[in-house]
Design an enzyme around this catalytic site. Structure first.
Site, short mmCIF file in Angstrom:
data_model
loop_
_atom_site.label_atom_id
_atom_site.label_comp_id
_atom_site.label_asym_id
_atom_site.label_seq_id
_atom_site.Cartn_x
_atom_site.Cartn_y
_atom_site.Cartn_z
N SER A 192 34.87 18.14 1.96
CA SER A 192 34.45 17.44 3.17
C SER A 192 33.65 18.39 4.04
O SER A 192 33.72 19.61 3.89
CB SER A 192 35.66 16.91 3.94
N GLU A 195 28.80 16.94 8.05
CA GLU A 195 28.08 17.08 9.32
C GLU A 195 27.79 18.54 9.67
O GLU A 195 27.28 18.84 10.74
CB GLU A 195 28.90 16.44 10.46
N ASN A 272 25.94 12.02 3.04
CA ASN A 272 24.61 12.08 3.62
C ASN A 272 23.94 13.42 3.34
O ASN A 272 24.60 14.46 3.28
CB ASN A 272 24.67 11.88 5.13
N ASP A 323 22.70 8.16 8.12
CA ASP A 323 24.05 8.60 7.75
C ASP A 323 24.75 7.59 6.86
O ASP A 323 25.95 7.35 7.00
CB ASP A 323 24.91 8.91 8.99
N ARG A 347 28.05 2.07 2.19
CA ARG A 347 27.96 2.17 3.65
C ARG A 347 26.69 1.50 4.18
O ARG A 347 26.64 1.03 5.31
CB ARG A 347 27.96 3.66 4.01
#
Length: 588
Positions: A192, A195, A272, A323, A347
């Site tokens: 993870s 961002e 992303n 995103d 998404r």
């Protein structure tokens, strides 16, 4: 580590529980997990992630007789979002909690057997709450990840640490929240941190020792490894990335993966590309060939579980600029004509069906309303872009042109897993109807700092609802029914041979619907918002259902106007277990 072993644990070690001492879980056990109702060994109730139970003792006629059996509190001040899925094995429930905790609970009484708390360092950088989505069982161990990007193996009986390995450096923005996946004695993990300009990767470790077997970075230009040596490069250097941007290209594999035994393929989604600002990645306008696609971000990858080599890829959002992570789970199923397919609800707002042999595109249809960024999907599976709906290029300005985009960056569907019924053939997809104002900003990479290059505000698009649980026919994309909810849906779905669809709401309601009509048949108020994943199982001749309640996750942190709409909801941390008593199983 803080671990508490109770007298009940000593009893297990001395005499065994529920018919004998713990026996090792094998690859065959994992392969058959979806068809053995007495245990739940894997995330997804089977490695294909269908979340379908063959149990039909509990059904539409007797669901009104489902009653609470026990409740277990995580306690203390460590609440926040509880997105976990419990595992069931040999009379014990294993469940993770926020802040990287693991609990073993007596299945009959709800009594704690042992608890493990990870020692989290200062300075962890979780994007979207301090959640954990569950573990995996193999041999005599249970495995789960921690927020400081580590993977831990614990003894099933005692909670003692067998090994504890580093996946990546949390100081660079890496973390780990997904449930691990186990295939042929390998513990498979993602990472993870999308961002923060990290690089998505899949890793495989020997389940017994924790030693690395292979690694597969998912952004082109990076080298994979096999048995400690460099193996092959991912993709081709600079084929779809400009300059050195591939070095911090994103593509986090933060939701974990599935396994299709029929083709012996791991399937992982990738997040992303970094930064969000697509103009910095040569993706602001159409480019020759696939130069600006930024592979393999926002994609689904088929991976050889033995070597880590990529077999195939399918990119749901090339030139991604909103995103729209491609991490959403890929579910193996067989359609009504007998074709072996994959399904994934992205998404970006489209529901995709792929061929299971090679990941080739079959069809795609929208599953949320008013999509703005694309007119549709062409015959090859590529989006038909609406270029005016892409956030503008800031160049040297303070920010680029703002656009209103649907869905929002939290997606038509985010992490919350859907379910597939072998009975109806339909998928039950938890979705949200919302949009966002989004604009691009200049940005440069700094280790451990947010790497977005964009600003945003999420807004509802309907007054009547945000959440929508939809029943989708995969062959046509037709939505057969949808159950609307005021607040966003952020938890998982399960369906059963008894004709039931289970899910929870942020308002705290645990609900069972009719799988054919969407009619509400039963509900229970848990006292806190539900963002967890339900399971069902058989124990001592009775059918049980379990859900973890505890509001949190990304919505209250990132939700803009939507977050204000749900700011009254209470946090919590409770494992709710229900059962259908034998004497009421035949009642109408």
């Amino acid at each position: 580590m803080n671990r508490f072993v109770t007298a009940a644990t000593a009893a297990i070690m001395s005499f065994g529980l529920a018919g004998g001492a713990v026996a090792g879980v094998t690859e065959e056990d994992l392969l058959n997990d979806a068809t053995t109702p007495g245990d739940v060994l894997t995330n997804g109730m089977g490695r294909d992630l269908q979340r379908y139970s063959p149990l039909d003792t509990l059904n539409k006629d007797n669901i009104e007789n489902l009653f609470p059996a026990w409740a277990f509190s995580f306690g203390g001040e460590k609440q926040r979002g509880q997105e976990t899925q419990p595992l069931i094995y040999d009379g014990v429930m294993y469940v993770t909690g926020s802040y990287s905790r693991m609990y073993a609970i007596d299945l009959k009484t709800g009594e704690e057997l042992w608890q493990y708390d990870a020692r989290l360092p200062e300075g962890i950088l979780p994007c979207c709450d301090v959640i954990n989505r569950g573990g995996a069982i193999y041999g005599d161990n249970i495995y789960f990840g921690t927020l400081d990007a580590r993977i831990v193996a614990l003894d099933l009986k005692t909670g003692d640490v067998k090994w504890n390995k580093k996946i990546a450096d949390y100081k660079e923005g890496y973390s780990y929240t997904a449930a691990p996946l186990i295939v042929n004695g390998l513990v498979i993990t993602g990472n993870s941190g999308g961002e923060f300009g990290i690089v998505g990767e899949v890793q495989a470790r020997d389940a017994e020792t924790g030693d690395l077997v292979w690694t597969r970075p998912v952004i082109e230009g990076h080298m994979g490894t096999l048995n400690g040596e460099e193996s092959t490069m991912t993709g081709t250097l600079n084929a779809t990335w400009p300059g050195d941007m591939w070095k911090t290209g994103g593509g986090a594999t933060w939701l974990g993966g599935s396994y299709d035994a029929d083709t012996d393929t791991l399937v992982f989604g990738t997040g992303n590309p970094a930064p969000w600002n697509s103009h910095l990645r040569n993706a602001g306008t159409p480019t020759e060939g696939n130069k600006g696609d930024n592979l393999y971000a926002a994609s689904r990858l088929g991976i050889d579980p033995a070597t880590g080599e990529i077999k195939w890829h399918f990119q749901t959002t090339p030139r991604e600029g909103w995103d729209f992570d491609g991490v959403n789970e890929v579910v193996a199923f067989t359609d009504k004509d007998g074709n072996k397919r994959f399904a994934t609800a992205d998404r970006n707002g489209f529901f995709y069906v792929l061929n299971r042999e090679d990941g080739a595109f079959v069809n795609a249809t929208p599953f949320v309303s008013n999509i703005t960024w694309a007119e549709g999907i062409d015959e090859t599976g590529r989006p038909i872009y609406v270029e005016d709906a892409r956030p503008g290029n800031p160049l040297e300005a303070e920010k680029g042109q703002m656009v209103f985009s649907v869905p929002s960056f939290l997606g038509g569907k985010n992490w919350m897993p859907m379910a597939h019924s072998q009975k109806t053939g339909m998928f039950y997809v938890p979705s949200n109807e919302w949009g966002m104002d989004i604009w691009n900003e200049p940005i440069s990479y700094k280790k451990g700092a947010a790497y977005l290059g964009a600003g945003f505000t999420i807004k509802p698009i309907f007054e009547s609802h945000i959440g929508s649980l939809k029943a989708i026919e995969p062959e046509t994309g037709e939505i057969k029914w949808d159950f609307q909810n005021d607040a966003p849906l952020w938890g998982g779905v399960m369906t059963t041979a008894g004709g039931l669809v289970f899910f929870g709401t942020p308002e705290g309601e645990f609900i069972a619907l009719d799988d054919e009509t969407g009619e509400k048949l039963w509900s229970f108020q848990t006292g806190s918002g539900i963002v967890g994943q339900p399971v069902t199982y058989e124990f001592e001749g009775e059918q049980y259902v379990t859900i973890v309640s505890g509001w949190g996750g990304a919505v209250p942190l990132w939700g803009g106007e939507v977050a204000k709409k749900v700011n009254y909801l209470n946090q919590g941390g409770t494992v709710w277990t229900f059962k259908l008593p034998k004497q009421l199983a035949m009642a109408n």
